[in-house]
Design an enzyme around this catalytic site. Sequence first.
Site, PDB file in Angstrom:
ATOM      1  N   ASN D 169       4.703   2.067 -10.481  1.00  0.00           N
ATOM      2  CA  ASN D 169       5.843   1.254 -10.048  1.00  0.00           C
ATOM      3  C   ASN D 169       6.527   0.451 -11.164  1.00  0.00           C
ATOM      4  O   ASN D 169       7.697   0.126 -11.073  1.00  0.00           O
ATOM      5  CB  ASN D 169       5.468   0.357  -8.856  1.00  0.00           C
ATOM      6  N   GLU D 264      -6.120  -4.869 -12.089  1.00  0.00           N
ATOM      7  CA  GLU D 264      -5.297  -5.485 -11.062  1.00  0.00           C
ATOM      8  C   GLU D 264      -5.023  -4.417 -10.029  1.00  0.00           C
ATOM      9  O   GLU D 264      -4.314  -3.458 -10.297  1.00  0.00           O
ATOM     10  CB  GLU D 264      -4.000  -6.054 -11.650  1.00  0.00           C
ATOM     11  N   CYS D 298       2.932  -4.783  -6.022  1.00  0.00           N
ATOM     12  CA  CYS D 298       1.651  -5.388  -5.645  1.00  0.00           C
ATOM     13  C   CYS D 298       1.870  -6.825  -5.185  1.00  0.00           C
ATOM     14  O   CYS D 298       1.071  -7.373  -4.455  1.00  0.00           O
ATOM     15  CB  CYS D 298       0.653  -5.324  -6.798  1.00  0.00           C
TER      16      CYS D 298
END
Lengths: 478, 478, 478, 478
Positions: D169, D264, D298
Site C-alpha cells: 500500500n 508492523e 493500516c
Amino acid sequence: MAATGVLAEILDGDVYKYYADGEWKKSTSGKSVAIINPTTRKPQYKVQACSQEEVNKVMDSAKAAQKSWAKTPLWKRAELLHKAAAILKEHKAAIAECLVKEIAKPAKDAVTEVVRSGDLVSYCAEEGVRILGEGKFLVSDSFPGNERTKYCLTSKIPLGVILAIPPFNYPVNLAVSKIAPALIAGNSIVLKPPTQGAVAALHMVYCFHLAGFPKGLISCVTGKGSEIGDFLTMHPGVNCISFTGGDTGIAISKKAGMIPLQMELGGKDACIVLEDADLDLVAANIIKGGFSYSGQRCTAVKVVLVIESVADTLVEKVKAKVAKLSVGPPEDDCDITPVVSESSANFIEGLVNDAKQKGATFCQEYKREGNLIWPLLLDNVRPDMRIAWEEPFGPVLPVIRINSVEEGIHHCNASNFGLQGCVFTKDINKAMMISDAMESGTVQINSAPARGPDHFPFQVKPTKSIQLVRLIDIMVDG
Amino acid sequence: MAATGVLAEILDGDVYKYYADGEWKKSTSGKSVAIINPTTRKPQYKVQACSQEEVNKVMDSAKAAQKSWAKTPLWKRAELLHKAAAILKEHKAAIAECLVKEIAKPAKDAVTEVVRSGDLVSYCAEEGVRILGEGKFLVSDSFPGNERTKYCLTSKIPLGVILAIPPFNYPVNLAVSKIAPALIAGNSIVLKPPTQGAVAALHMVYCFHLAGFPKGLISCVTGKGSEIGDFLTMHPGVNCISFTGGDTGIAISKKAGMIPLQMELGGKDACIVLEDADLDLVAANIIKGGFSYSGQRCTAVKVVLVIESVADTLVEKVKAKVAKLSVGPPEDDCDITPVVSESSANFIEGLVNDAKQKGATFCQEYKREGNLIWPLLLDNVRPDMRIAWEEPFGPVLPVIRINSVEEGIHHCNASNFGLQGCVFTKDINKAMMISDAMESGTVQINSAPARGPDHFPFQVKPTKSIQLVRLIDIMVDG
Amino acid sequence: MAATGVLAEILDGDVYKYYADGEWKKSTSGKSVAIINPTTRKPQYKVQACSQEEVNKVMDSAKAAQKSWAKTPLWKRAELLHKAAAILKEHKAAIAECLVKEIAKPAKDAVTEVVRSGDLVSYCAEEGVRILGEGKFLVSDSFPGNERTKYCLTSKIPLGVILAIPPFNYPVNLAVSKIAPALIAGNSIVLKPPTQGAVAALHMVYCFHLAGFPKGLISCVTGKGSEIGDFLTMHPGVNCISFTGGDTGIAISKKAGMIPLQMELGGKDACIVLEDADLDLVAANIIKGGFSYSGQRCTAVKVVLVIESVADTLVEKVKAKVAKLSVGPPEDDCDITPVVSESSANFIEGLVNDAKQKGATFCQEYKREGNLIWPLLLDNVRPDMRIAWEEPFGPVLPVIRINSVEEGIHHCNASNFGLQGCVFTKDINKAMMISDAMESGTVQINSAPARGPDHFPFQVKPTKSIQLVRLIDIMVDG
Amino acid sequence: MAATGVLAEILDGDVYKYYADGEWKKSTSGKSVAIINPTTRKPQYKVQACSQEEVNKVMDSAKAAQKSWAKTPLWKRAELLHKAAAILKEHKAAIAECLVKEIAKPAKDAVTEVVRSGDLVSYCAEEGVRILGEGKFLVSDSFPGNERTKYCLTSKIPLGVILAIPPFNYPVNLAVSKIAPALIAGNSIVLKPPTQGAVAALHMVYCFHLAGFPKGLISCVTGKGSEIGDFLTMHPGVNCISFTGGDTGIAISKKAGMIPLQMELGGKDACIVLEDADLDLVAANIIKGGFSYSGQRCTAVKVVLVIESVADTLVEKVKAKVAKLSVGPPEDDCDITPVVSESSANFIEGLVNDAKQKGATFCQEYKREGNLIWPLLLDNVRPDMRIAWEEPFGPVLPVIRINSVEEGIHHCNASNFGLQGCVFTKDINKAMMISDAMESGTVQINSAPARGPDHFPFQVKPTKSIQLVRLIDIMVDG
C-alpha cells in the site's frame, strides 16, 4: 571594491548603511565611524553612527517581529536558515575580502570562516528543530504522596529580543553562532558588530536579508560605543545578551541585571607537555594553536607548561617551525599578519618588555613594524612575569618549564581564565587524570585547544568536556 | 521550648548559635538579632549577629570542604542526604514549632513543610546520582568536514561555593530545595536564612549536622542585612547565588556580576475562569490557592479574571467559602493567621485602601487586628487599582471581571510577574490554547498554581510547563 | 539447615513449596524435583514439580494482578521494591547458604551476590521512577508541511506478564535483574528459576513476599523442563520473556514468535594483551577474570590473545598466580570449587582432551575429582582446537599467541559469542582503536570483563560500550 | 510509458532489472514475474524472478559494503541521503505513475507519497546524525560501593545487513522509512519490494543509485515468494528484518529466531465517539480516516464505536459525505479506486455477506465491479459479525452503537490489533482518560488515526503516544 557590485544597496556613498525593519538605512545622525585597516593603518570603510532614537526603533520592531516569528512553524524557520546559509557561502569571497581589510585575517582563513559559518547556520537549524520540537511529558506519581492525576507538559519557548555582540576576531562566525540559535528558537536579533569587522558583519546580515526573513526580525546597528554601547546593553527591550569579548563583559553583566547572559570572555589556555608526549606532534600543535591568526584567538595556546626533561628538545622543535612562519600582509596569506590595532600592538610590546626585564629567554629577536609583530617564543618564563598570566592576543608565546605535572596543573588552575587547555601524553591514565584535574571548561588531549568541531560543547562550569584526538587509524577490517 | 532539649547544643543562653566549620558557634560580635513572633508581636528568639570576619572564615572553609567533597563518590553523597532526610523527618515537631512561632504558619502546614522537605532531599539525592553520573560521548564526524578522529566526553562539575538565601515563607523547604541539589552535585553551601525563619533553618541545618557531612561543607550564618547582606552577595568566594524572595533579587543581580544566579522573585499569578468551568471546582481552588497561609505564597492566586457571565455565581461561591475560613493564631491551626510583620500588614492595608477609594466591591468587611488581617475578596477590581497589579502577599484577593478570554490573557501578560497562572475550562482546545498564550512560566489547567509535585519544573523562560489535572477517575478495567 | 527456621512457611516436609497468588503451595502433581549438591554429588533439596494446570493458574493471576499494579503510583511501587531490597539483605546468610549448597559458589561470593542484588533492586526502583515518569511532548511543526496544531504525548507503558528465566550461576542476582525492572515498570513476573539455584531463588522470592507486594504479581514455579519448559515459553499469557543462559535461548526465540525477548546467552570473551601492557595488572585480571567462580561466568575471560614478545613473561606470571589458587569445597571459600554438574565437568574434560591431542602446552597437570577440576592454563592454543572457540564454563583458560594486534582482533571477531572483551595497553590511541574494532558488546580497557558497576550497560548491538579503568589516582589538589 | 525515457537503464526489454552490487541486472533464472494492474486486471509490468544464488551474492556484497560504510563519516552519509531525497522528489511524476498502475493509488496521493518520502529521507538523515553522534559517558561512582575509577562510553553501532520488506500500500514510503534510518546508522539494505509496487520501488531505488551510494550498500531483489521469500528471511547473512504487512509477519518471526525484528502488522483501529463530540468534525475524519485509498491503510478507521444518543445524527452525516465520494480509476483521482487484487476484493465481499446475513444495516447498496468496490457504511454492526473484528482493508466501514464509553473501550481492547485508535470529545478529562484506557499504540484525540507527522512515534508497547489535535487558533496577540 567588493561592495560596489551586488551590495551597492547597502552603501550610501562610501558609508555602509545599517539594517533595521527589513531595510538598509542611513542614520539621521549624519555621522559615521571609520574603520582602520590594521595593515595600512589607514581608514578602509565607514559605517553609520546610529543614534539612540534609532536603537529604540530597532527594539520596537524586533519585539513586534518576534511575536509572529515565534508562531512560525519550526520547519519554516529552519528552511529560511538553510537558505541564508547557502547565500552566505555564495558570498564567501566578498565577505572574506572585508575580513582581510578590517581585521587583517589571512585570505584563506577568511574564506574558511565564512564557509564554516554557513555550515554552522544549517547545523543550528536542524538542532533547533529537534530541541524546540521536543519537550517533556511528566506525571505526578513519581513523587512521594501523589497519585497519577496530574500531567505536566514542558516545552522551550523563546526569550524574546536577543542582543548579540560578537568580537573583532571572528566577526562573522561568532555573529552567526549567536544569530542562528536565537532565530531557530523563535527569538529576534539585534546585532551590534565590533567596529573592526562591522562591514563583514553587514555583508553577512545582507545574506540573511536576501534569504527573506520577516522585517524587523534581524537588525544590525553600528555606531560609537560611547553613544549606543551602554544604551543597548541596558535597554529594557533586550531580553538576553550574548556577548563574546574581553573585560567589557564583566561591566555588561553588572549593568544588565537579571537579563539572561551568555558570555565568553578571555582565556589563558595552558598546554601541558609530559615526558612521554610525541614532541613533533606537540610542536605542530603549538605552532597551530599559538600562532594561527597571530594568536588573536580565545582558544589560542597562551602558555606552554613543559616538563624540564623534554623542554630543550621541544623548544628547539618549536623554534625551527617558528622560523618557517611567513610574516606579512593578510592578502598574501601570510601566517603572521598585523594585529588588529596599534593599541593592541602596544599592549603586546608591554608584555614583551616586562618579560625581557625579568629575564625570559628570547628564542627569536623581538621585531615590530606598525601593527605587525614577528612571532616570538619566550622560554624560561617564570610566574613573576606578566606574560605568565596575561593574554597577549598576539604572536608571542611563553614557555614555562615545570618539574612535575602537579606544578603544571597548579599554574593552569591559578589562572583566572579557564577557557580551554590541553595536555600531551600517550599514557591513557595520565591523560584522563590530568584533563580531569585541569580547571578549564574544555581540555584537549593530544591536540591544541579549539572551538570545534562546532557541535562540540564550548562552555564553562558547570559543564566540562574532555576532547580526545585519536591519532592512529583503524588497523583491521574490524 | 523545643530547643531546650535535644538542641541545647545549638543554644548559647537564649541566643541560637550559628554553624561554621562543623561546629555551633557564638559570634565574636557579641551581638544578636531578635526574631519577632508575628502573632504576639513580641521577641520570640535570638540569633547571632555574625561579623564580616566570620563570613570570611566560613567562605574559606566552604571552599576547602568543597574540594574534597567533589571527589566523594556520588552514592556516598546520596547516602548522607538520605540520612539527613530521615533525621529531618524525625525532627518535624520541633522544627514545625519554630515555623509556628517565627512566621505564624498554621501548625499542620508547618509539619507538612518539614516532611515534604525530607522527601525532596531524598528525591534530589537520587536525581543527582543520575544527572551527575551521566555525561555525553560525542564524536567529531557529525559536523561537516570532520572525520571520526576526535571524541568528546562531557560531564557536569560542581560550581563551588553556593550562597543560598531562602525567603521567610518557606524557610525550611526553600532552603533544602537549594541545599540538596547543591550538595549532591558536589558543591558546598553557605546558608543565609531569613530573619523570620532563621531558627527553623538552624534546626534544619542541625539535622544535616547530625547526618555527618564533612566539616565546612554546610554553613549557616545569621545576622543583620546591613552588616553582612551585601558582604555575602558580593563576596569573591561565592561561585553561585540561589535566592528566593522579592525585589532584593534585582539588586543582588546587579551586584553579583557574572556569578551564576538562580532567582525566584515575585508572582502575580492570574486565574482565568471561562464560562464552561466547573465553578465549584474553581471556588475551591481559589480558596486554597488564594488564602492558604494567608496568601503569603509566590504561587498564590493573586488575581481572578472571570468571564462576566459567570462572575456573580463564582463570587457568591467563593464568598460562601471565605465565610467558613477560621481566623486566628497558627497554634490553633487557623486558616488565616497573622501576616509576617507589621510592615507587611501595613502594605496590604495600603492596597485595600486604594481599592476602596477607587470603587472596588468589598465582599467582606475589611478587618485587621495587629498583624492579623481577615480574608477579603474584592470584586469589580479595575486596572487602575494598585491591587490589580501588585502582590499583597496577604489574604486579600482581587476579582476582575472580563468580557472575553482575550481580555484575561492580556491582563495576565501585562503583568511584570509571570511566575505561574491557571485557567479553568472543560474544553480541551481552549485549555491548550489559553495555557499556551499565557506568558507565565507554568500554567495549571483546572487547578490552582503550585510548586509541586516537587519534581515538576518550576521555572521561567525559556522553559514553560503546562500542568493538567485530571478530574475523573479511570472508568474501565482498561 | 537455614530453612527450618524463619522459612518453615515455604517448606512442605522436605520439599520447598512454589509461590503463586501470594501463597506458598504444594503442587497437586505430588511430584518433586531433586537438586544435587555439586560438591557432594548427593541430593540436597527438593522442589515442587508443578503441573501445566498450575502454570495456567499462575498466568491468570499474573495477568489480573498486573492490571491494577500498572495503576499503582510509581512511588508506591518503588517503596515496595526498597522494602524488598532491605529484607533481601537481611536474609543474606540464609540465601547464601543455598548458593553454596546448590551451585557450589564460594561462601563469601554467595553473600556478595545477595547484597549486590539488594542494591540493584533499589537502584532499579529509582531508575524506574524516572524512566517511567517522563515521556516526551512533541509538536507537529518539526516536520515539513505541518503547522503547530498537533501535540504528541509519549509515555512508557507495561508489557504485561514477564516470564523470567535466570541461569544457575547467579540464580539470585540474575533473577532480580529481571524482576526489579519489570515490577517498577508495572509488569507482573512469573519466575522459572534454574533447578540448581531454585531454592536460593525461592528464598529470594520469599523476601519479596514479605515486602507485601499484591497477590499474584510475583509467582515462582518450579518443575521439570520437559513438563513445563516449553509450556511456559509458548504460553499465550506471556507478554515478554527475559532469559539468561545458553543455547536454549535460540530454541526459545523460535518458539516465542513475536513476543519481545530479552536474551543474554554465551560469551567467548577475549583478552587482548599488547607489548606495552602492565603485565602484573594483566595477570591479576586474568586470574580474577578467568578463574573466579571456577570460570562459570558469561563475562569470564575465555581466551587470552597475547603478543608473542610478552607471552612468555605473561604466562609465567599467570602460572605463578594459578599455583596460589585454593581448590576445594565452597564452604571453605576456596577459589576453585566443583563445577555445577557432572555433565558440565565431562564437557570441560572433552575440551581439555581435544587440546591435549592437538598439542597445547599444559602449564599445569590436568586434575579432576568428581565435579572438581583443578585450574588449568593452556598455552600455545591454536585455532584448530575446540577450546579456541568453545566456552568451557570451567577453570580452564586457553592462551593464543599472536604476532599482531590485527591477528588478535580477527580471532575475537571470528567468534560467534561477542559478549564482552578486554584489551590491555597503556597507549591511549591503541586502547581506543582496538576497543572500537573488537565486535563485542562491551570492551574493558585495562580491566577484566564484568557486568558492573550494575548501572553500566550490558548489551549487544546496536549499542556498544567501552569501559575504561583509571589506574592512577588524583595527583594534585585539583 | 515513463520508464522508456530516463529509466531505460533499468529495463531489459519489457522486464525491469533488479539491483545488485551497484548495477542493474537481469536474472540468470531467465524468468520474470508479472504485475497485474488492479484497475484493468491485466499485466502492467514485469520484474525479474531472482534466484537463490543471486540472493546469496547480494548478501555477500551487502556485508562487504556495510563494513566500509560504517566507517564513513556521519555527515557524508547524511549528504548522500539528502541528495537521494532531492532526486526522489524530482522523479515524483514517474514514480507516481507506477503507483497508479500497480496499486491503483489515486494520482494525487501517489505524488504526495513520493514527496513525503523525500522529506522523510532528509529528516532521517538529520536525526541519524544526532542519534548516532551522541553516546553516553557514565562514571562508576553512581552505584553503591564503587569509587570513580571506571568510565563507560556507550555508542550506537550498526546492526549490519538489514532486510527490508515493505507492503503494497505504500511501496515507496514504507520502503524509505526502513532504508533511510538503516543507512544513516551505518547498515546496508537488501530490499524485497512487494510484487504490487515493485516497479515503483525499483524507480525509488534508482534515485538512490543516482545519488551515488557505494556499490552493494543498497540492493533490490524481486521474485517469487515461493522461491526467495523464506530464503531471504532465514538467510544467515541477514542481521535484522524490518517488515510491514499482515500475518506473514508472525511466520517470519518464528523463522527468524534471534535476529532483531521490526514489525508492523495489522490494525483494527477503533474510533470512539462521545455525546459531546463535534459531529461534523467526526464525520469528516471518518470519511478521511475510513475511505482514503479505499481503506487500504493500516491506520484506517476500521470500526466506529459511537454512543447511541448521537449515532443517528453521525450516521446521517457520514452517509451524506459517502454519497459525495467519487468512485473510479486512480488516473482520474477518484476517491475510491479498485482494491489491490481480486482475492482482496473477494475477502471484502465475504465480510460484507457475513454482515448482511447477521443483520447489519446497509447505509448504501453493496456494489462491486471487478476489483472496484463502492464505499459502504454498515450500521448496527454487532460483535458476532466478522467485520466487527476483522480488517476488510477495503472501503467498507462498520459502525457499532454503544451505550457507554466503557463498552467502547472494552470492544477496542478486545481486539488483537491495537495499532492506533481515536476518540472524539471536547472534554479534556474524558479525552485524557479514554486515550489512556485504550490499549492501542497511539490514540488520536479529535482526529483520525495516522502515521504522521512522520517524526511522531509510530509504535506499540512498551511505548504509547497520545496525539492531540488543536482545533481552534490562537486568539490573542499572546
